[in-house]
Design a protein around this motif. Structure first.
Motif, PDB file in Angstrom:
ATOM      1  N   MET A 149       0.848  -1.202   0.000  1.00 14.63           N
ATOM      2  CA  MET A 149       0.000   0.000   0.000  1.00 14.63           C
ATOM      3  C   MET A 149       0.879   1.247   0.000  1.00 14.63           C
ATOM      4  O   MET A 149       1.787   1.378   0.825  1.00 14.63           O
ATOM      5  CB  MET A 149      -0.896   0.003   1.245  1.00 14.63           C
ATOM      6  CG  MET A 149      -1.799   1.239   1.338  1.00 14.63           C
ATOM      7  SD  MET A 149      -2.841   1.114   2.804  1.00 14.63           S
ATOM      8  CE  MET A 149      -3.706   2.669   2.680  1.00 14.63           C
ATOM      9  N   ASN A 150       0.651   2.182  -0.901  1.00 14.26           N
ATOM     10  CA  ASN A 150       1.431   3.403  -0.963  1.00 14.26           C
ATOM     11  C   ASN A 150       1.089   4.320   0.206  1.00 14.26           C
ATOM     12  O   ASN A 150      -0.077   4.477   0.564  1.00 14.26           O
ATOM     13  CB  ASN A 150       1.172   4.155  -2.275  1.00 14.26           C
ATOM     14  CG  ASN A 150       1.801   3.457  -3.447  1.00 14.26           C
ATOM     15  OD1 ASN A 150       2.962   3.098  -3.404  1.00 14.26           O
ATOM     16  ND2 ASN A 150       1.021   3.262  -4.490  1.00 14.26           N
ATOM     17  N   GLN A 151       2.144   4.937   0.769  1.00 14.74           N
ATOM     18  CA  GLN A 151       1.939   5.894   1.826  1.00 14.74           C
ATOM     19  C   GLN A 151       2.196   7.297   1.286  1.00 14.74           C
ATOM     20  O   GLN A 151       3.017   7.475   0.393  1.00 14.74           O
ATOM     21  CB  GLN A 151       2.902   5.624   2.990  1.00 14.74           C
ATOM     22  CG  GLN A 151       2.652   4.299   3.693  1.00 14.74           C
ATOM     23  CD  GLN A 151       3.578   4.130   4.891  1.00 14.74           C
ATOM     24  OE1 GLN A 151       4.568   4.816   5.011  1.00 14.74           O
ATOM     25  NE2 GLN A 151       3.239   3.210   5.761  1.00 14.74           N
ATOM     26  N   PRO A 152       1.521   8.319   1.812  1.00 14.20           N
ATOM     27  CA  PRO A 152       1.781   9.688   1.356  1.00 14.20           C
ATOM     28  C   PRO A 152       3.200  10.105   1.688  1.00 14.20           C
ATOM     29  O   PRO A 152       3.713   9.791   2.752  1.00 14.20           O
ATOM     30  CB  PRO A 152       0.754  10.526   2.140  1.00 14.20           C
ATOM     31  CG  PRO A 152       0.416   9.693   3.348  1.00 14.20           C
ATOM     32  CD  PRO A 152       0.497   8.277   2.882  1.00 14.20           C
ATOM     33  N   MET A 153       3.838  10.827   0.770  1.00 13.88           N
ATOM     34  CA  MET A 153       5.197  11.275   0.988  1.00 13.88           C
ATOM     35  C   MET A 153       5.226  12.367   2.055  1.00 13.88           C
ATOM     36  O   MET A 153       4.382  13.236   2.098  1.00 13.88           O
ATOM     37  CB  MET A 153       5.789  11.829  -0.308  1.00 13.88           C
ATOM     38  CG  MET A 153       6.122  10.770  -1.331  1.00 13.88           C
ATOM     39  SD  MET A 153       7.427   9.690  -0.748  1.00 13.88           S
ATOM     40  CE  MET A 153       8.808  10.838  -0.737  1.00 13.88           C
ATOM     41  N   ASN A 154       6.210  12.275   2.932  1.00 15.50           N
ATOM     42  CA  ASN A 154       6.448  13.303   3.927  1.00 15.50           C
ATOM     43  C   ASN A 154       7.115  14.486   3.243  1.00 15.50           C
ATOM     44  O   ASN A 154       8.248  14.379   2.782  1.00 15.50           O
ATOM     45  CB  ASN A 154       7.355  12.733   5.029  1.00 15.50           C
ATOM     46  CG  ASN A 154       7.605  13.718   6.150  1.00 15.50           C
ATOM     47  OD1 ASN A 154       7.463  14.925   5.984  1.00 15.50           O
ATOM     48  ND2 ASN A 154       7.988  13.183   7.299  1.00 15.50           N
TER      49      ASN A 154
ATOM     50  N   ALA B 204      13.205   3.239   7.938  1.00 14.66           N
ATOM     51  CA  ALA B 204      13.546   4.493   7.266  1.00 14.66           C
ATOM     52  C   ALA B 204      12.675   4.699   6.032  1.00 14.66           C
ATOM     53  O   ALA B 204      12.127   5.787   5.816  1.00 14.66           O
ATOM     54  CB  ALA B 204      15.017   4.495   6.880  1.00 14.66           C
ATOM     55  N   ILE B 205      12.530   3.657   5.227  1.00 19.24           N
ATOM     56  CA  ILE B 205      11.715   3.758   4.019  1.00 19.24           C
ATOM     57  C   ILE B 205      10.250   4.005   4.392  1.00 19.24           C
ATOM     58  O   ILE B 205       9.559   4.801   3.746  1.00 19.24           O
ATOM     59  CB  ILE B 205      11.876   2.496   3.155  1.00 19.24           C
ATOM     60  CG1 ILE B 205      13.309   2.433   2.597  1.00 19.24           C
ATOM     61  CG2 ILE B 205      10.854   2.466   2.026  1.00 19.24           C
ATOM     62  CD1 ILE B 205      13.637   1.161   1.856  1.00 19.24           C
ATOM     63  N   MET B 206       9.790   3.373   5.454  1.00 25.19           N
ATOM     64  CA  MET B 206       8.418   3.585   5.902  1.00 25.19           C
ATOM     65  C   MET B 206       8.199   5.010   6.407  1.00 25.19           C
ATOM     66  O   MET B 206       7.071   5.507   6.409  1.00 25.19           O
ATOM     67  CB  MET B 206       8.066   2.574   7.001  1.00 25.19           C
ATOM     68  CG  MET B 206       7.977   1.137   6.494  1.00 25.19           C
ATOM     69  SD  MET B 206       7.735  -0.079   7.826  1.00 25.19           S
ATOM     70  CE  MET B 206       6.104   0.396   8.415  1.00 25.19           C
ATOM     71  N   ASN B 207       9.296   5.660   6.827  1.00 27.67           N
ATOM     72  CA  ASN B 207       9.208   7.040   7.305  1.00 27.67           C
ATOM     73  C   ASN B 207       9.697   8.031   6.259  1.00 27.67           C
ATOM     74  O   ASN B 207      10.055   9.162   6.588  1.00 27.67           O
ATOM     75  CB  ASN B 207      10.011   7.191   8.607  1.00 27.67           C
ATOM     76  CG  ASN B 207       9.282   6.635   9.811  1.00 27.67           C
ATOM     77  OD1 ASN B 207       8.306   7.221  10.282  1.00 27.67           O
ATOM     78  ND2 ASN B 207       9.730   5.494  10.296  1.00 27.67           N
TER      79      ASN B 207
ATOM     80  N   ARG C  25      13.335   8.670  16.644  1.00 30.57           N
ATOM     81  CA  ARG C  25      14.424   9.607  16.368  1.00 30.57           C
ATOM     82  C   ARG C  25      14.567   9.861  14.878  1.00 30.57           C
ATOM     83  O   ARG C  25      14.958  10.949  14.464  1.00 30.57           O
ATOM     84  CB  ARG C  25      15.733   9.062  16.947  1.00 30.57           C
ATOM     85  CG  ARG C  25      15.793   9.115  18.460  1.00 30.57           C
ATOM     86  CD  ARG C  25      17.088   8.586  19.001  1.00 30.57           C
ATOM     87  NE  ARG C  25      17.050   8.476  20.457  1.00 30.57           N
ATOM     88  CZ  ARG C  25      17.947   7.804  21.171  1.00 30.57           C
ATOM     89  NH1 ARG C  25      18.953   7.198  20.557  1.00 30.57           N
ATOM     90  NH2 ARG C  25      17.851   7.747  22.484  1.00 30.57           N
ATOM     91  N   MET C  26      14.255   8.852  14.060  1.00 31.38           N
ATOM     92  CA  MET C  26      14.243   9.082  12.609  1.00 31.38           C
ATOM     93  C   MET C  26      13.265  10.194  12.266  1.00 31.38           C
ATOM     94  O   MET C  26      13.571  11.095  11.483  1.00 31.38           O
ATOM     95  CB  MET C  26      13.835   7.801  11.864  1.00 31.38           C
ATOM     96  CG  MET C  26      14.873   6.727  11.792  1.00 31.38           C
ATOM     97  SD  MET C  26      14.264   5.354  10.769  1.00 31.38           S
ATOM     98  CE  MET C  26      15.451   4.092  11.223  1.00 31.38           C
ATOM     99  N   LYS C  27      12.073  10.110  12.860  1.00 32.05           N
ATOM    100  CA  LYS C  27      11.059  11.129  12.595  1.00 32.05           C
ATOM    101  C   LYS C  27      11.533  12.484  13.093  1.00 32.05           C
ATOM    102  O   LYS C  27      11.377  13.501  12.424  1.00 32.05           O
ATOM    103  CB  LYS C  27       9.744  10.739  13.276  1.00 32.05           C
ATOM    104  CG  LYS C  27       9.103   9.476  12.710  1.00 32.05           C
ATOM    105  CD  LYS C  27       7.849   9.098  13.491  1.00 32.05           C
ATOM    106  CE  LYS C  27       7.239   7.806  12.965  1.00 32.05           C
ATOM    107  NZ  LYS C  27       6.048   7.387  13.747  1.00 32.05           N
TER     108      LYS C  27
END
Length: 300
Positions: free
Chosen positions: A1-6, A43-46, A246-248
């Protein structure tokens, strides 16, 4: 499922060959195999799309699997991420050996190309021949861009005197404690982009009073202030953390700006001191015992 880009992670910088690189990315130095696979997926998920690894780190296979896991979790495809790896010192100087090593690295990364391929160190009497191999790797499409790490002015000048293709990037140690002004100036004058490793100075600055005061004024963390200081100077910045939160946090640095005075306050922290292990490499490429690091995740 595609997630919206941050949208925070959208800034990109154009390299001297026209290729675009995200300004903020994830590095996996000193991460174990299990940590690497999970942190790359997270990381990719974020919405981190720049991933930086190296043969020397011993975790390329885990990076490759983490990318695949991230693709499954988000629906992303290969062309949506920017992948960097580096040439091991022991593979330098021999054209055929280096090219074979890169083929093996690509297999571990589960891809047929990297977006950026870097010489990890300027090994004496070897980096020019190594660069010739990288130029052909670039021409053959196995790397979308090529560059170097840890080159000073003397060695960069020598490389440019022999190179047919100019390096796109010089990845150097850069943080408020070390600015390396000579090579920074040289690269900017020669259209070579700068990329910062150890941007937080191994955490030594997170309790600094100057940094903390600026952070309080912006209601940001000390880490966010340091990363913002580097971003505002046009650096590409590689963060490293195994913690999703912390990534976020590290990504939330595009919604505030440091004033000229705040930038100068941080500038004054400069000590021009490399990491404690930096001089072990010097320019020989293989200090005593360095071969022991290969294949051991967590090695530098």
């Amino acid at each position: 499922m595609n997630q919206p880009m941050n949208q925070n992670l959208q800034p990109k910088i154009k390299l001297n060959n026209g290729h675009l690189i995200p300004q903020l990315g994830l590095g996996v130095w000193k991460a174990s195999l299990a940590e690497t696979q999970q942190m790359v997926k997270e990381a990719i998920m974020n919405d981190y799309v720049l991933i930086d690894t190296a043969k020397q780190y011993g975790n390329e296979a885990a990076v490759g699997q983490g990318i695949q896991d991230g693709f499954k979790a988000t629906g992303r495809k290969r062309d949506s991420i920017f992948l960097t790896t580096k040439i091991f010192n022991g593979d330098q100087g021999d054209y055929d050996k280096l090219r074979q090593a890169v083929n093996e690295q690509l297999k571990k990364l589960q891809t047929n190309y990297v977006d950026l391929l870097l010489l990890h160190w300027p090994v004496n009497d070897k980096y020019n021949e190594s660069w010739r191999a990288l130029e052909d790797i670039y021409k053959d499409g196995q790397a979308k861009a090529i560059g170097v790490c840890n080159f000073n002015v003397e060695r960069m000048t020598d490389l440019l005197d022999h190179a047919k293709i100019k390096p796109a990037i010089n990845q150097i140690e850069f943080n408020p404690l070390i600015h390396q002004p000579k090579i920074v100036k040289f690269c900017r004058e020669n259209d070579i982009q700068l990329e910062a490793w150890s941007p937080l100075g191994n955490g030594r600055l997170l309790s600094n009073d100057v940094i903390k005061q600026i952070a309080d004024e912006h209601q940001k963390s000390p880490a966010q202030v340091i990363l913002r200081w580097e971003i505002q100077q046009g650096f590409i910045v590689l963060t490293k953390t195994t913690h999703p939160q912390r990534m976020k946090e590290n990504a939330e640095i595009f919604d505030f700006t440091l004033s000229p005075d705040e930038m100068k306050q941080i500038d004054k922290l400069d000590q021009e001191k490399h990491s404690i292990w930096y001089d072990k490499f010097k320019w020989s490429g293989n200090p005593d015992g360095v071969d022991d690091y290969i294949g051991k995740p967590g090695a530098f």
